[in-house]
Enzyme design. Structure first.
Site, PDB file in Angstrom:
ATOM      1  CD  GLU A 247      -2.869  -0.978   2.619  1.00  8.71           C
ATOM      2  OE1 GLU A 247      -2.669  -0.190   3.356  1.00  8.71           O
ATOM      3  OE2 GLU A 247      -3.376  -2.040   2.618  1.00  8.71           O
TER       4      GLU A 247
ATOM      5  CD  GLU B 122       8.327 -11.455  -3.004  1.00  3.88           C
ATOM      6  OE1 GLU B 122       7.129 -10.769  -2.855  1.00  3.88           O
ATOM      7  OE2 GLU B 122       8.701 -12.373  -2.246  1.00  3.88           O
TER       8      GLU B 122
HETATM    9  C1  LIG Z   1       6.997  -2.709 -10.688  1.00  6.12           C
HETATM   10  C2  LIG Z   1       6.733  -2.967  -9.251  1.00  6.12           C
HETATM   11  C3  LIG Z   1       6.048  -4.417  -9.199  1.00  6.12           C
HETATM   12  C4  LIG Z   1       5.361  -4.634  -7.853  1.00  6.12           C
HETATM   13  N1  LIG Z   1       4.550  -5.599  -7.738  1.00  6.12           N
HETATM   14  C5  LIG Z   1       4.134  -5.795  -6.271  1.00  6.12           C
HETATM   15  C6  LIG Z   1       2.984  -6.845  -6.369  1.00  6.12           C
HETATM   16  O1  LIG Z   1       2.569  -7.554  -7.445  1.00  6.12           O
HETATM   17  N2  LIG Z   1       2.430  -6.958  -5.115  1.00  6.12           N
HETATM   18  C7  LIG Z   1       2.896  -6.328  -3.969  1.00  6.12           C
HETATM   19  O2  LIG Z   1       2.077  -6.503  -3.042  1.00  6.12           O
HETATM   20  N3  LIG Z   1       3.814  -5.195  -4.294  1.00  6.12           N
HETATM   21  C8  LIG Z   1       4.480  -5.286  -5.363  1.00  6.12           C
HETATM   22  N4  LIG Z   1       5.301  -4.133  -5.643  1.00  6.12           N
HETATM   23  C9  LIG Z   1       5.732  -3.341  -4.498  1.00  6.12           C
HETATM   24  C10 LIG Z   1       7.198  -3.667  -3.749  1.00  6.12           C
HETATM   25  O3  LIG Z   1       7.142  -4.919  -3.158  1.00  6.12           O
HETATM   26  C11 LIG Z   1       7.600  -2.543  -2.842  1.00  6.12           C
HETATM   27  O4  LIG Z   1       7.816  -1.313  -3.722  1.00  6.12           O
HETATM   28  C12 LIG Z   1       8.725  -2.768  -2.056  1.00  6.12           C
HETATM   29  O5  LIG Z   1       8.405  -3.746  -1.208  1.00  6.12           O
HETATM   30  C13 LIG Z   1       9.108  -1.499  -1.451  1.00  6.12           C
HETATM   31  O6  LIG Z   1       8.048  -0.698  -0.783  1.00  6.12           O
HETATM   32  P1  LIG Z   1       8.063   0.766  -0.887  1.00  6.12           P
HETATM   33  O7  LIG Z   1       7.940   1.055  -2.307  1.00  6.12           O
HETATM   34  O8  LIG Z   1       7.158   1.338  -0.107  1.00  6.12           O
HETATM   35  O9  LIG Z   1       9.244   1.347  -0.387  1.00  6.12           O
HETATM   36  P2  LIG Z   1       9.663   1.701   0.832  1.00  6.12           P
HETATM   37  O10 LIG Z   1       9.469   0.454   1.915  1.00  6.12           O
HETATM   38  O11 LIG Z   1       9.105   2.886   1.362  1.00  6.12           O
HETATM   39  O12 LIG Z   1      11.448   1.866   0.961  1.00  6.12           O
HETATM   40  C14 LIG Z   1      11.952   3.253   0.701  1.00  6.12           C
HETATM   41  C15 LIG Z   1      13.564   3.033   0.908  1.00  6.12           C
HETATM   42  O13 LIG Z   1      13.628   2.602   2.224  1.00  6.12           O
HETATM   43  C16 LIG Z   1      14.375   1.745   2.479  1.00  6.12           C
HETATM   44  N5  LIG Z   1      14.127   1.135   3.687  1.00  6.12           N
HETATM   45  C17 LIG Z   1      12.669   0.485   3.981  1.00  6.12           C
HETATM   46  N6  LIG Z   1      12.707   0.055   5.354  1.00  6.12           N
HETATM   47  C18 LIG Z   1      13.802   0.472   5.868  1.00  6.12           C
HETATM   48  C19 LIG Z   1      14.427   0.227   7.205  1.00  6.12           C
HETATM   49  N7  LIG Z   1      13.969  -0.452   8.164  1.00  6.12           N
HETATM   50  N8  LIG Z   1      15.611   0.675   7.169  1.00  6.12           N
HETATM   51  C20 LIG Z   1      16.554   1.365   6.347  1.00  6.12           C
HETATM   52  N9  LIG Z   1      15.886   1.533   5.173  1.00  6.12           N
HETATM   53  C21 LIG Z   1      14.567   0.956   4.838  1.00  6.12           C
HETATM   54  C22 LIG Z   1      14.321   0.815   1.206  1.00  6.12           C
HETATM   55  O14 LIG Z   1      15.354  -0.097   1.280  1.00  6.12           O
HETATM   56  C23 LIG Z   1      14.234   2.053   0.113  1.00  6.12           C
HETATM   57  O15 LIG Z   1      15.473   2.405  -0.142  1.00  6.12           O
HETATM   58  C24 LIG Z   1       5.857  -3.978  -6.750  1.00  6.12           C
HETATM   59  C25 LIG Z   1       6.785  -2.666  -6.854  1.00  6.12           C
HETATM   60  C26 LIG Z   1       6.891  -2.381  -8.275  1.00  6.12           C
HETATM   61  C27 LIG Z   1       7.762  -1.178  -8.332  1.00  6.12           C
END
Ligand SMILES: Cc1cc2nc3c(=O)[nH]c(=O)nc-3n(C[C@H](O)[C@H](O)[C@H](O)COP(=O)(O)OP(=O)(O)OC[C@H]3O[C@@H](n4cnc5c(N)ncnc54)[C@H](O)[C@@H]3O)c2cc1C
Length: 555
Positions: free
Chosen positions: A139, A378
């Site tokens: 989300e 993932e």
């Molecule tokens: C093309 C595409 C396809 C996708 N397909 C799916 C799908 O089919 N189903 C689904 O459910 N999701 C899907 N996703 C979502 C994907 O799994 C998430 O984008 C991913 O898990 C990262 O979450 P976020 O985008 O909210 O980034 P964030 O979690 O906000 O991360 C932003 C930054 O913060 C860093 N970060 C996060 N937590 C920490 C921490 N504790 N300490 C330090 N740094 C941290 C991360 O490494 C990153 O650099 C997809 C995403 C894309 C772009």
């Protein structure tokens, strides 16, 4: 009630069926996933429905049935089979592979957490209709941190009986969001986070526009909106609330292994393009392939590291297929190392092409854009570094700081039996890691997040080096290895030496950088000496690989 693990032994397909499946994918890819077609779809930002249909069609590529267990009408591929299939498809296009993978992933909550009746109904339906599946977890405010999930599933009661749920909320970045026939959706219910399954067309479930992405533009990615979506109680996966996060976690070992396999395929594809190009591109009047600046800098260290990832993926796949549960940390190690390596490999392939690498006419530009996603979905690389660190740190504490010393001893024994597999260097890498962990523990350095992350990364190098040495010492190598025995074993030695020098150097720099000023470790001098000793023969091994690569990868 189903268990939330893949705890049974999986036999998988026989060798002949797997070979046929891989050949079918390659033949289809060569014919239909040509560079011209892919680059056109990429420019149009179009998900190719016809290609996906052919891939699922049991009369054509039949890729869907490979992952479905035999009990539900599929061919029951093992983790080892699926890694091969995913790698083979990823060599053509990572967007298409992502779409197929999302269908696998979307089925997982049902396969892992569903009741027998739910599996029969939903997996049977997916197999019969060959529809896409979407996995709806992420989300806007809950990506890496799924605990922030806001989509809600309110109980709908009839007297004191729960007859269904009403879901409200939204999902982001959902692969197959606009084209799926079945959706698995993670939502917060009264007793915790739970998975729900629903069909396309369920009133209130809609998707937004296909995102205009940096890469994997052939995969459909959309937001999902859930407005008063009613599902009957039987659509709660497992029919018990609050098991969603455990069900999601339970498959990470396997799903992250599959993303690692995607990275392996795409990374190798980029390097193969560069190797072929180097055979026809003249620099200073001779082929680029004859220059060490190309082979020893841009290609061979990454070829060796990708093959280390292969050895690691195969080792973990066998353990999963043997019935071991979880292996989430192993999945994280595989994905972290393979995705980061594939990104570097694709970047190097652009570099090797020079100006030609920077334009869309040549394939490496697209591969570089595509492969970046493997470091994000993932589990981002940073999250995985922390995952790997935390679990292994605990293991090491439980083993009184000797967790990696024990593997180092295993490598010593391997080296005594087979000095050519690279195990002496792997032992140096593992001892350097053990020493670094000890110093970080004694000096209480892991309150620094960057120290935890760096240790997570170094663990990947050490564990993959050990896995590669074990595989390289086998009499018969896996069918997936395309190199002759001498060349593959040289790659194992190259990777082990690199792991040794990286962990020795970066480990001591990390401790010095995070510790008190002037703090030195008296063991460092000896460690540097041991590391230097095992570097002997590195250039000769790279020369050997450079000589044999073109024979394997013909222009
Ligand atoms: C093309 C595409 C396809 C996708 N397909 C799916 C799908 O089919 N189903 C689904 O459910 N999701 C899907 N996703 C979502 C994907 O799994 C998430 O984008 C991913 O898990 C990262 O979450 P976020 O985008 O909210 O980034 P964030 O979690 O906000 O991360 C932003 C930054 O913060 C860093 N970060 C996060 N937590 C920490 C921490 N504790 N300490 C330090 N740094 C941290 C991360 O490494 C990153 O650099 C997809 C995403 C894309 C772009």
């Amino acid at each position: 009630m189903s268990d939330t693990t893949r705890s049974k032994e999986v036999v998988g397909m026989d060798a002949e069926t797997l070979t046929l499946a891989l050949e079918t994918i390659r033949e289809y890819g060569r014919k239909h996933l040509t560079h011209e077609r892919l680059i056109e779809l990429d420019a149009k930002n179009e998900c190719p429905g016809d290609i996906l249909k052919d891939l699922y069609d049991p009369e054509k590529v039949a890729i869907m049935s490979l992952m479905i267990p035999e009990a539900y009408g599929g061919m029951g591929g093992s983790s080892l089979d699926l890694y091969r299939v995913v790698e083979a498809l990823a060599r053509f296009d990572l967007g298409v592979t992502t779409s197929v993978f999302a269908t696998y992933l979307g089925m997982d909550p049902i396969l892992v957490g569903g009741t027998e009746a739910q599996k029969k109904k939903w997996i049977g339906k997916i197999a019969d209709t060959q529809c896409h599946v979407a996995y709806g977890a992420t989300e806007a405010a809950a990506g890496s941190d799924l605990l922030r999930l806001q989509t809600r599933a309110e109980r709908v009661m009839e007297g004191d009986k729960v007859i269904g749920y009403t879901l409200n909320g939204g999902k982001m970045w959902i692969t197959n969001g606009g084209i799926a026939g079945v959706y698995t959706i993670l939502a917060r219910s009264a007793k915790g986070v739970s998975w729900f399954v629903m069909e396309k067309g369920t009133p209130g479930l809609t998707s937004g526009k296909h995102e205009d992405k940096h890469g994997i533009r052939l995969s459909d990615t959309t937001p999902l909106y859930l407005k008063d979506v009613f599902v009957p109680a039987e659509n709660l996966i497992g029919e018990v609330e609050g098991k969603g996060l455990r069900q999601a976690q339970a498959v990470f070992g396997y799903t992250r292994l599959m993303v690692a396999s995607m990275a392996l395929g795409a990374g190798w594809q980029a390097l193969e393009h560069a190797i072929r190009y180097s055979q026809v591109r003249l620099v200073g009047g001779i082929p680029l392939s004859n220059k060490q600046g190309f082979t020893h800098k841009l290609i061979i260290p990454f070829v060796a590291r990708l093959e280390a990832c292969r050895a690691y993926i195969e080792e973990v796949s066998r353990r999963l297929d043997g019935g071991e549960v979880g292996l989430q940390t192993e999945g994280a190690v595989a994905k972290l190392l393979a995705s980061e390596t594939a990104n570097r490999a694709a970047d190097n392939a652009i570099q090797a092409y020079g100006g030609n690498g920077y334009v869309r006419e040549f394939p490496v530009e697209k591969i570089k854009r595509d492969v970046k996603i493997t470091c994000i979905y993932e589990g981002t690389s940073e999250v995985l570094e922390l995952t790997v660190f935390r679990e292994r740190w605990q293991h090491n504490l439980n083993a009184e700081g000797r967790y990696y010393d024990k593997t180092a001893e295993e490598m010593d024994a391997l080296h005594a039996k087979d000095p050519g597999a690279g195990a002496a260097a792997a032992a140096v890498a593992l001892r350097a890691l053990s020493r670094t962990l000890k110093a970080c523990h004694e000096q209480k350095l892991t309150h620094n997040q960057i120290v935890m992350m760096k240790l997570g990364e170094l663990i990947c190098y050490a564990e993959s080096a050990a896995a590669f040495c074990r595989a390289a010492a086998q009499e018969k190598h896996s069918d997936a290895v395309v190199f002759d025995r001498d060349t593959w074993r040289a790659m194992s030695r190259i990777h082990a030496r690199h792991a040794a020098s990286r962990i020795t150097g970066e480990g001591s720099a990390l401790v010095a950088g995070a510790g008190e000023a002037g703090a030195t470790n008296p063991a460092e001098g000896l460690a540097a000496e041991a590391c230097a000793k095992v570097q002997a023969g590195d250039i000769a091994d790279m020369d050997l690989v450079a000589k044999n690569l073109p024979a394997t990868i013909k222009a």
